[in-house]
Structures are given as structure tokens and as C-alpha cells.
Design an enzyme around this catalytic site. Structure first.
Site, PDB file in Angstrom:
ATOM      1  N   HIS A  38       0.828  -1.206   0.000  1.00 40.82           N
ATOM      2  CA  HIS A  38       0.000   0.000   0.000  1.00 40.82           C
ATOM      3  C   HIS A  38       0.859   1.251   0.000  1.00 40.82           C
ATOM      4  O   HIS A  38       2.040   1.228   0.338  1.00 40.82           O
ATOM      5  CB  HIS A  38      -0.933   0.023   1.222  1.00 40.82           C
ATOM      6  CG  HIS A  38      -0.205   0.145   2.528  1.00 40.82           C
ATOM      7  ND1 HIS A  38       0.502  -0.901   3.104  1.00 40.82           N
ATOM      8  CD2 HIS A  38      -0.057   1.200   3.380  1.00 40.82           C
ATOM      9  CE1 HIS A  38       1.040  -0.508   4.237  1.00 40.82           C
ATOM     10  NE2 HIS A  38       0.727   0.775   4.424  1.00 40.82           N
TER      11      HIS A  38
ATOM     12  N   HIS B  32       4.749   0.184   0.210  1.00 41.43           N
ATOM     13  CA  HIS B  32       5.525  -0.590   1.181  1.00 41.43           C
ATOM     14  C   HIS B  32       4.682  -1.713   1.770  1.00 41.43           C
ATOM     15  O   HIS B  32       3.453  -1.738   1.631  1.00 41.43           O
ATOM     16  CB  HIS B  32       6.092   0.303   2.290  1.00 41.43           C
ATOM     17  CG  HIS B  32       5.053   1.058   3.072  1.00 41.43           C
ATOM     18  ND1 HIS B  32       4.436   2.191   2.592  1.00 41.43           N
ATOM     19  CD2 HIS B  32       4.534   0.841   4.298  1.00 41.43           C
ATOM     20  CE1 HIS B  32       3.578   2.653   3.479  1.00 41.43           C
ATOM     21  NE2 HIS B  32       3.606   1.841   4.532  1.00 41.43           N
TER      22      HIS B  32
ATOM     23  N   ARG C 208       4.736   6.076  13.598  1.00 41.26           N
ATOM     24  CA  ARG C 208       4.762   6.736  12.298  1.00 41.26           C
ATOM     25  C   ARG C 208       4.281   8.179  12.385  1.00 41.26           C
ATOM     26  O   ARG C 208       3.309   8.490  13.064  1.00 41.26           O
ATOM     27  CB  ARG C 208       3.856   5.982  11.310  1.00 41.26           C
ATOM     28  CG  ARG C 208       3.998   6.445   9.867  1.00 41.26           C
ATOM     29  CD  ARG C 208       3.019   5.715   8.978  1.00 41.26           C
ATOM     30  NE  ARG C 208       1.681   6.278   9.059  1.00 41.26           N
ATOM     31  CZ  ARG C 208       0.595   5.693   8.560  1.00 41.26           C
ATOM     32  NH1 ARG C 208       0.696   4.503   7.984  1.00 41.26           N
ATOM     33  NH2 ARG C 208      -0.595   6.273   8.652  1.00 41.26           N
TER      34      ARG C 208
ATOM     35  N   ASP D 213       0.460   4.991   1.850  1.00 39.65           N
ATOM     36  CA  ASP D 213      -0.300   5.440   3.021  1.00 39.65           C
ATOM     37  C   ASP D 213      -1.460   6.361   2.650  1.00 39.65           C
ATOM     38  O   ASP D 213      -1.293   7.369   1.958  1.00 39.65           O
ATOM     39  CB  ASP D 213       0.630   6.175   4.002  1.00 39.65           C
ATOM     40  CG  ASP D 213       1.545   5.229   4.752  1.00 39.65           C
ATOM     41  OD1 ASP D 213       1.191   4.043   4.912  1.00 39.65           O
ATOM     42  OD2 ASP D 213       2.630   5.672   5.178  1.00 39.65           O
TER      43      ASP D 213
END
Length: 305
Positions: free
Chosen positions: A103, A259, A274, A105
């Protein structure tokens, strides 16, 4: 090849098409402007950059440093880590802590984050790597006819997808987290499959697991088209794999990568935090901009918790 920048700042590519490790710098919100500029330039070139041994970073200092690269933005449906403005904690022992699908983000919103920064907090002894792919290289290496076809495609991205089908071995807690938290507000956005990068001018593929279907195509045809294009994104030659240590920091250009968090560490605990930076609305090769088609709260109690 190793490149030295700004005195002690050293950039060493990890793989030929994506990824570089940077040493000689202690990340903080107080770095000189020229060092921040060099880091950003390396990011644009290598798509994902890695820093070892940043154990001094706290949540707040992570945010202070990230803010030097852009404007902090919180996840649209999940609460920020307590005491922070925008940090999202991913804990493998809790629902939603294992991002084991390819995906980019938050592509279910229009101006999805331009940059993501991830810090290793608790890393299992075995496994738990993350793999990134270069979606610019994936586009550039398409056959000419397929490249032309991709430039004309638009896709509907949403956070309300079939989670159980994507992760058939998900626990009850993970399923509950998806329904009650991650998809508490449903977003649907139309993006061009090929976007033009606002800083580099490069073209990249906008795909990943939030794609529901291609506009004008049936779900069956969309699935075939998606797999055809996505396999070019995930070709091993277009990827880099990072073995985490506690205190590591990875920063990636979310406009030019996908990623995947490798879920190969069993019941071991893995915690990463994150930070994301506000992005821009993608623009297609013919100048059209992405369009947000839906935002609907379906679980108000989760947002108020």
C-alpha cells in the site's frame, strides 16, 4: 556508490533502484537548514532513506524533526499516540498493528501524505522487516502500450474494503479494529493511476491495497488490470528490504513508493511509530486532479473515544 554531503553526512545506496542509508547525522528538530535540505534531496532521489542508531529520539523529538520536512498531519480515522500531535503507533499485539499488504499510506483521501517517517521502538529478534517499492521505476519500465493505457486509467480508493478477504488469518481483535476504528469514517477518492510528482516531475503508479476498482471497468476486469500493473510495482528489482533495529528511522516519499510490513515474526511484539506530513492532491498526466467522492461517519462512538 557512496556520496558525502554536508561534511559528515554520508549517503550510501542500499539497492540500485530504491533506498539509501544515511549516516553522520543525529536527527532532531534543530538541524541546520542545509542539512535538512540535503536529507530532502536524498529522499527525492532514493525514494526511501534509512538512519541507524537514532535511539535518542522521543515521540516529541520525532515530531519536531518531521516538521522540518513538512506539515504534520494525523491519521484521518485513528487517534494519535497519547501526548503527541500526530504520531500513529503500530503495535503488533493490538488490532491494526501489522501492515502486511502492499500500500501507499492513506490513498483513500485526496491529498494523501507526501512523506511518512517510521521509528523502530520494539523490534523482534527475528523477522519484522519492511519492504518498499519504487513506483516511479515501475511506471518507467512498463511496456510502451501498457504505459499509455495506465495513463488513461482512474481508480477508486477506499478504506472500506474486504479486510477479511485481504487478511484471511486476521484475529478477531484485528477485524474489530478495522471495522470500529480504521473504517469508522468511510472515504472514497478517485485518483489517476499515473500521477505527476509535484517536486521532481516524475510519473509514478498510484495503486496499492486501497484500490477498489478502476473507473469504467467491472470488478472482474478491474482485478485483472490491477494485478497486471501491481506486479510491475512489486518486482524484486524495484524493491528494497530493511532489517530493523531499535532506534532506526525510515523516511519515504509516499508519492513515489508502496511498502509492505513482512508479517513473519509470529507472536513477538513489534512496535513502530509513524509520523506523516501533509500532501498535495495528485495531478494526472493530462492535468486533472484527484476527487474526493465520499466521507461518511459510520461509527461516531469510535471517533469520540
Amino acid at each position: 556508490m557512496t556520496l558525502a554531503l554536508e561534511g559528515e553526512l554520508v549517503i550510501k545506496p542500499v539497492a540500485a533502484r530504491i533506498g539509501a542509508e544515511i549516516s553522520g547525522v543525529k536527527l532532531s528538530g534543530d538541524l541546520p537548514a542545509e542539512t535538512v535540505a540535503a536529507i530532502n534531496a536524498a529522499l527525492l532521489r532514493h525514494k526511501v532513506i534509512f538512519f541507524r542508531g537514532q535511539n535518542h529520539l522521543t515521540d516529541l523529538e520525532q515530531e519536531r524533526f518531521a516538521a522540518r520536512l513538512g506539515t504534520l498531519v494525523a491519521h484521518p480515522t485513528q487517534h494519535a499516540q497519547k501526548g503527541t500531535a500526530a504520531i500513529l503507533e503500530l503495535d503488533s499485539t493490538k488490532g491494526g498493528g501489522r501492515a502486511d499488504s502492499w500500500h501507499t499510506d492513506v490513498t483513500f483521501v485526496d491529498a494523501y501524505p507526501k512523506i511518512s517517517l517510521l521509528r523502530g521502538v520494539v523490534i523482534p529478534e527475528v523477522g519484522g522487516d519492511t519492504v518498499w517499492s519504487n513506483t516511479v521505476e515501475a511506471y518507467e519500465r512498463l511496456p510502451p502500450a501498457l504505459k499509455t493505457a495506465a495513463e488513461q486509467l482512474w481508480a477508486l480508493h477506499t478504506n472500506a474494503y474486504d479486510y477479511a478477504a485481504l487478511r484471511p488469518h486476521a484475529t478477531d481483535e484485528e477485524l474489530r479494529h478495522f471495522e470500529e476504528v480504521f473504517a469508522s469514517t468511510v472515504y472514497e477518492t478517485e485518483h489517476p493511476v499515473v500521477r505527476v510528482h509535484p517536486e521532481t516531475g516524475e510519473r509514478s503508479l498510484v495503486l496499492g491495497s486501497f484500490v477498489q476498482r478502476f473507473l469504467g471497468y467491472s470488478r472482474s476486469d478491474s482485478e485483472h488490470l490491477y494485478q497486471l500493473l501491481q506486479t510491475h510495482v512489486t518486482r524484486p528489482e524495484n524493491t528494497v528490504r530493511w532489517r530493523w533495529h531499535e532506534g532506526d528511522v525510515a523516511i519515504w516519499d509516499n508519492r513515489a513508493t508502496q511498502h509492505y510490513g513482512v508479517n513473519d515474526y509470529g507472536t513477538a511484539k513489534r512496535v513502530v511509530r509513524r509520523t506523516t506530513l501533509d500532501g498535495d492532491v495528485p495531478v494526472s498526466v493530462d492535468g486533472r486532479r484527484s476527487v474526493n467522492r465520499k466521507k461518511a461517519v459510520r461509527n461516531p462512538s469510535a471517533l469520540a473515544a
